[in-house]
Design an enzyme around this catalytic site. Structure first.
Site, PDB file in Angstrom:
ATOM      1  N   ASP A 144       0.883  -1.172   0.000  1.00  0.00           N
ATOM      2  CA  ASP A 144       0.000   0.000   0.000  1.00  0.00           C
ATOM      3  C   ASP A 144       0.915   1.215   0.000  1.00  0.00           C
ATOM      4  O   ASP A 144       1.592   1.496   0.991  1.00  0.00           O
ATOM      5  CB  ASP A 144      -0.909  -0.004   1.236  1.00  0.00           C
ATOM      6  CG  ASP A 144      -1.885   1.168   1.231  1.00  0.00           C
ATOM      7  OD1 ASP A 144      -1.622   2.181   0.536  1.00  0.00           O
ATOM      8  OD2 ASP A 144      -2.918   1.078   1.916  1.00  0.00           O
ATOM      9  N   VAL A 145       0.941   1.936  -1.123  1.00  0.00           N
ATOM     10  CA  VAL A 145       1.912   3.027  -1.294  1.00  0.00           C
ATOM     11  C   VAL A 145       1.642   4.238  -0.393  1.00  0.00           C
ATOM     12  O   VAL A 145       2.464   5.147  -0.325  1.00  0.00           O
ATOM     13  CB  VAL A 145       1.985   3.495  -2.764  1.00  0.00           C
ATOM     14  CG1 VAL A 145       2.567   2.427  -3.658  1.00  0.00           C
ATOM     15  CG2 VAL A 145       0.620   3.969  -3.264  1.00  0.00           C
ATOM     16  N   TYR A 171      -8.642  15.008  -6.080  1.00  0.00           N
ATOM     17  CA  TYR A 171      -7.774  14.408  -7.106  1.00  0.00           C
ATOM     18  C   TYR A 171      -6.930  15.495  -7.787  1.00  0.00           C
ATOM     19  O   TYR A 171      -5.703  15.345  -7.921  1.00  0.00           O
ATOM     20  CB  TYR A 171      -8.646  13.683  -8.136  1.00  0.00           C
ATOM     21  CG  TYR A 171      -7.870  13.018  -9.247  1.00  0.00           C
ATOM     22  CD1 TYR A 171      -7.274  11.773  -9.056  1.00  0.00           C
ATOM     23  CD2 TYR A 171      -7.753  13.611 -10.506  1.00  0.00           C
ATOM     24  CE1 TYR A 171      -6.567  11.150 -10.073  1.00  0.00           C
ATOM     25  CE2 TYR A 171      -7.054  12.995 -11.531  1.00  0.00           C
ATOM     26  CZ  TYR A 171      -6.466  11.766 -11.313  1.00  0.00           C
ATOM     27  OH  TYR A 171      -5.765  11.152 -12.326  1.00  0.00           O
ATOM     28  N   LYS A 183      -2.854  15.793  -7.602  1.00  0.00           N
ATOM     29  CA  LYS A 183      -2.029  15.684  -8.811  1.00  0.00           C
ATOM     30  C   LYS A 183      -1.238  16.980  -9.071  1.00  0.00           C
ATOM     31  O   LYS A 183      -0.107  16.923  -9.577  1.00  0.00           O
ATOM     32  CB  LYS A 183      -2.896  15.312 -10.014  1.00  0.00           C
ATOM     33  CG  LYS A 183      -3.514  13.915  -9.919  1.00  0.00           C
ATOM     34  CD  LYS A 183      -2.480  12.807  -9.793  1.00  0.00           C
ATOM     35  CE  LYS A 183      -3.070  11.419 -10.007  1.00  0.00           C
ATOM     36  NZ  LYS A 183      -2.078  10.350  -9.846  1.00  0.00           N
ATOM     37  N   THR A 192      -7.935   2.537 -19.457  1.00  0.00           N
ATOM     38  CA  THR A 192      -7.466   1.575 -18.443  1.00  0.00           C
ATOM     39  C   THR A 192      -8.663   1.166 -17.571  1.00  0.00           C
ATOM     40  O   THR A 192      -9.734   1.782 -17.659  1.00  0.00           O
ATOM     41  CB  THR A 192      -6.404   2.205 -17.506  1.00  0.00           C
ATOM     42  OG1 THR A 192      -7.068   3.146 -16.643  1.00  0.00           O
ATOM     43  CG2 THR A 192      -5.276   2.887 -18.255  1.00  0.00           C
ATOM     44  N   THR A 233     -10.770   3.957 -15.918  1.00  0.00           N
ATOM     45  CA  THR A 233     -11.773   4.733 -16.659  1.00  0.00           C
ATOM     46  C   THR A 233     -12.843   3.836 -17.289  1.00  0.00           C
ATOM     47  O   THR A 233     -13.734   4.328 -17.977  1.00  0.00           O
ATOM     48  CB  THR A 233     -11.087   5.553 -17.773  1.00  0.00           C
ATOM     49  OG1 THR A 233     -10.234   4.682 -18.533  1.00  0.00           O
ATOM     50  CG2 THR A 233     -10.258   6.687 -17.207  1.00  0.00           C
TER      51      THR A 233
HETATM   52  N1  LIG Z   1      -6.512   6.318 -16.835  1.00  0.00           N
HETATM   53  C1  LIG Z   1      -6.501   7.627 -16.960  1.00  0.00           C
HETATM   54  O1  LIG Z   1      -7.251   8.214 -17.761  1.00  0.00           O
HETATM   55  C2  LIG Z   1      -5.546   8.461 -16.139  1.00  0.00           C
HETATM   56  C3  LIG Z   1      -5.448   9.833 -16.433  1.00  0.00           C
HETATM   57  C4  LIG Z   1      -4.568  10.627 -15.702  1.00  0.00           C
HETATM   58  C5  LIG Z   1      -3.826  10.069 -14.680  1.00  0.00           C
HETATM   59  N2  LIG Z   1      -3.963   8.747 -14.410  1.00  0.00           N
HETATM   60  C6  LIG Z   1      -3.145   8.219 -13.316  1.00  0.00           C
HETATM   61  O2  LIG Z   1      -2.396   7.114 -13.781  1.00  0.00           O
HETATM   62  C7  LIG Z   1      -2.089   6.255 -12.691  1.00  0.00           C
HETATM   63  C8  LIG Z   1      -2.431   4.840 -13.077  1.00  0.00           C
HETATM   64  O3  LIG Z   1      -3.812   4.792 -13.374  1.00  0.00           O
HETATM   65  P1  LIG Z   1      -4.473   3.679 -14.307  1.00  0.00           P
HETATM   66  O4  LIG Z   1      -5.376   4.386 -15.229  1.00  0.00           O
HETATM   67  O5  LIG Z   1      -3.466   2.761 -14.815  1.00  0.00           O
HETATM   68  O6  LIG Z   1      -5.417   2.984 -13.206  1.00  0.00           O
HETATM   69  P2  LIG Z   1      -5.658   1.466 -12.781  1.00  0.00           P
HETATM   70  O7  LIG Z   1      -6.783   1.516 -11.812  1.00  0.00           O
HETATM   71  O8  LIG Z   1      -5.767   0.600 -13.992  1.00  0.00           O
HETATM   72  O9  LIG Z   1      -4.303   1.088 -12.032  1.00  0.00           O
HETATM   73  C9  LIG Z   1      -3.971   1.656 -10.798  1.00  0.00           C
HETATM   74  C10 LIG Z   1      -3.326   0.582  -9.941  1.00  0.00           C
HETATM   75  O10 LIG Z   1      -2.932   1.180  -8.715  1.00  0.00           O
HETATM   76  C11 LIG Z   1      -3.244   0.287  -7.678  1.00  0.00           C
HETATM   77  N3  LIG Z   1      -3.392   1.018  -6.424  1.00  0.00           N
HETATM   78  C12 LIG Z   1      -4.395   1.845  -6.045  1.00  0.00           C
HETATM   79  N4  LIG Z   1      -4.178   2.297  -4.807  1.00  0.00           N
HETATM   80  C13 LIG Z   1      -3.017   1.730  -4.379  1.00  0.00           C
HETATM   81  C14 LIG Z   1      -2.268   1.803  -3.189  1.00  0.00           C
HETATM   82  N5  LIG Z   1      -2.695   2.527  -2.133  1.00  0.00           N
HETATM   83  N6  LIG Z   1      -1.117   1.107  -3.097  1.00  0.00           N
HETATM   84  C15 LIG Z   1      -0.680   0.354  -4.134  1.00  0.00           C
HETATM   85  N7  LIG Z   1      -1.359   0.239  -5.288  1.00  0.00           N
HETATM   86  C16 LIG Z   1      -2.518   0.920  -5.403  1.00  0.00           C
HETATM   87  C17 LIG Z   1      -4.543  -0.378  -8.093  1.00  0.00           C
HETATM   88  O11 LIG Z   1      -4.728  -1.616  -7.418  1.00  0.00           O
HETATM   89  C18 LIG Z   1      -4.293  -0.551  -9.589  1.00  0.00           C
HETATM   90  O12 LIG Z   1      -3.692  -1.799  -9.854  1.00  0.00           O
HETATM   91  C19 LIG Z   1      -2.864   6.797 -11.496  1.00  0.00           C
HETATM   92  O13 LIG Z   1      -2.000   7.573 -10.695  1.00  0.00           O
HETATM   93  C20 LIG Z   1      -3.919   7.677 -12.137  1.00  0.00           C
HETATM   94  O14 LIG Z   1      -4.349   8.719 -11.295  1.00  0.00           O
HETATM   95  C21 LIG Z   1      -4.793   7.922 -15.108  1.00  0.00           C
END
Ligand SMILES: NC(=O)c1ccc[n+]([C@@H]2O[C@H](COP(=O)([O-])OP(=O)(O)OC[C@H]3O[C@@H](n4cnc5c(N)ncnc54)[C@H](O)[C@@H]3O)[C@@H](O)[C@H]2O)c1
Length: 253
Positions: free
Chosen positions: A64-65, A156, A160, A191, A194
Site C-alpha cells: 500500500d503506497v 484528485y 495531482k 485503463t 476509466t
Molecule cells: N486512466 C486515466 O485516464 C488516467 C489519467 C490521468 C492520470 N492517471 C493516473 O495514472 C495512474 C495509473 O492509473 P491507471 O489508469 O493505470 O489505473 P488502474 O486503476 O488501472 O491502475 C492503478 C493501480 O494502482 C493500484 N493502487 C491503487 N491504490 C493503491 C495503493 N494505495 N497502493 C498500491 N497500489 C494501489 C490499483 O490496485 C491498480 O492496480 C494513477 O495515478 C492515475 O491517477 C490515469
C-alpha cells in the site's frame, strides 16, 4: 537506439493494472529487473508472471503506497533481492470524484495519501538507495487535471497538482546526486480506472475536448516512461510531460 535500461532495477507501483502494468511489461522488455508493486497482491503476481513467461525477471510485492513502513519495506526488499535500485515509477493512484462540499474529510485524506503522499514516500525511501548507486530516475504519474482542474474532482486535482510541484522539487534537490525526476501527465487513458465511464459519453467528451481522435493506450504512456528513464533523457529533469491527444493545447469550442 539503446535505452541503457537493460540490467537496471526498476519498481513500478500500481504495476498490477493499466499504465503500471503496461510500464512494468515495457521496462522488462528493455531488460530491466522489475518489481511489480500493487495494493492487490494477486494483480502484481499476474503481471510478474507475464514478465517471467516472456523471459524477463520480475518480483511481485503487495504494497500500500500510502503507508510509509510498506514503502520502506518495498525498497528494502528490492535492494536485498536485486542489489540496488535504479528506477522508481510511482504510478499507483485512485481517481475519486467530488467537490469540496461533497466529499468527507476522510475521503480527502485517503485521496491525498494514495495520490500525493505516496510520491513523497517513494522518493524519500528510494533516494538513499539511488545515492548509493551514483544516480537514478524517479518518474511520477500526475495527470492533466493536476495542471488544469475540472469540476467534481477537487481532491484528485489538488493531489495531482502537488505531484507535479513535488516532482520538480525532487529534481532540484537531488540533481547534484545524478537523480532525475520527471512527471507524466496523461489525459484520458483507456485503463480499468476509466472503464466504468459510459462509452457514448466518453466518446462525445473526447471528440469535443481532444485535438486528436481516439483513446490513449496505456502502452503509449509506458513508452513515454521508458524514454524518460532512458539514457537518451540524460539531461531531462524537473519536467511535466503531457500525453493527452492535445487536450491541454487550448480550448476547443
Ligand atoms: N486512466 C486515466 O485516464 C488516467 C489519467 C490521468 C492520470 N492517471 C493516473 O495514472 C495512474 C495509473 O492509473 P491507471 O489508469 O493505470 O489505473 P488502474 O486503476 O488501472 O491502475 C492503478 C493501480 O494502482 C493500484 N493502487 C491503487 N491504490 C493503491 C495503493 N494505495 N497502493 C498500491 N497500489 C494501489 C490499483 O490496485 C491498480 O492496480 C494513477 O495515478 C492515475 O491517477 C490515469
Amino acid at each position: 537506439m539503446k535505452t541503457g535500461i537493460a540490467g537496471k532495477v526498476c519498481i513500478v507501483t500500481g504495476g498490477g493494472s493499466g499504465i503500471g502494468r503496461a510500464s512494468a511489461l515495457a521496462f522488462a522488455a528493455e531488460g530491466a529487473k522489475v518489481v511489480v508493486a500493487n495494493r492487490t497482491g494477486s494483480k502484481a503476481e499476474a503481471v510478474a508472471a507475464e514478465i517471467r513467461a516472456a523471459g524477463g525477471e520480475a518480483l511481485a510485492l503487495q504494497v500500500d503506497v500510502s503507508v510509509g513502513t510498506e514503502v520502506q519495506e518495498m525498497i528494502g526488499v528490492t535492494v536485498a533481492t536485486y542489489g540496488g535500485l535504479d528506477i522508481l515509477f510511482s504510478n499507483a493512484g485512485i481517481s475519486p470524484n467530488g467537490s469540496v462540499t461533497a466529499i468527507s474529510e476522510e475521503e480527502w485524506d485517503t485521496c491525498l495519501a494514495i495520490d500525493l503522499k505516496s510520491v513523497f514516500l517513494g522518493a524519500k525511501y528510494a533516494i538513499p538507495a539511488m545515492q548509493k548507486r551514483g544516480g537514478g530516475v524517479i518518474l511520477n504519474t500526475a495527470g492533466t487535471l493536476g495542471i488544469r482542474p475540472t469540476r467534481d474532482k477537487a481532491a484528485y486535482g489538488a493531489a495531482k497538482a502537488g505531484v507535479i510541484n513535488l516532482s520538480k522539487a525532487i529534481a532540484l534537490d537531488y540533481g547534484p546526486d545524478n537523480i532525475r525526476c520527471n512527471v507524466i501527465c496523461p489525459g484520458y487513458v483507456d485503463t480499468p480506472l476509466t472503464a466504468h465511464i459510459d462509452a457514448a459519453a466518453r466518446d462525445a467528451f473526447l471528440a469535443r475536448s481532444q485535438a486528436l481522435h481516439g483513446l490513449i493506450r496505456a502502452e503509449e504512456v509506458a513508452a513515454l516512461a521508458v524514454y524518460l528513464a532512458s539514457d537518451a533523457a540524460r539531461m531531462i529533469t524537473g519536467q511535466a510531460f503531457v500525453i493527452d491527444g492535445g487536450q491541454q493545447a487550448g480550448m476547443l469550442w
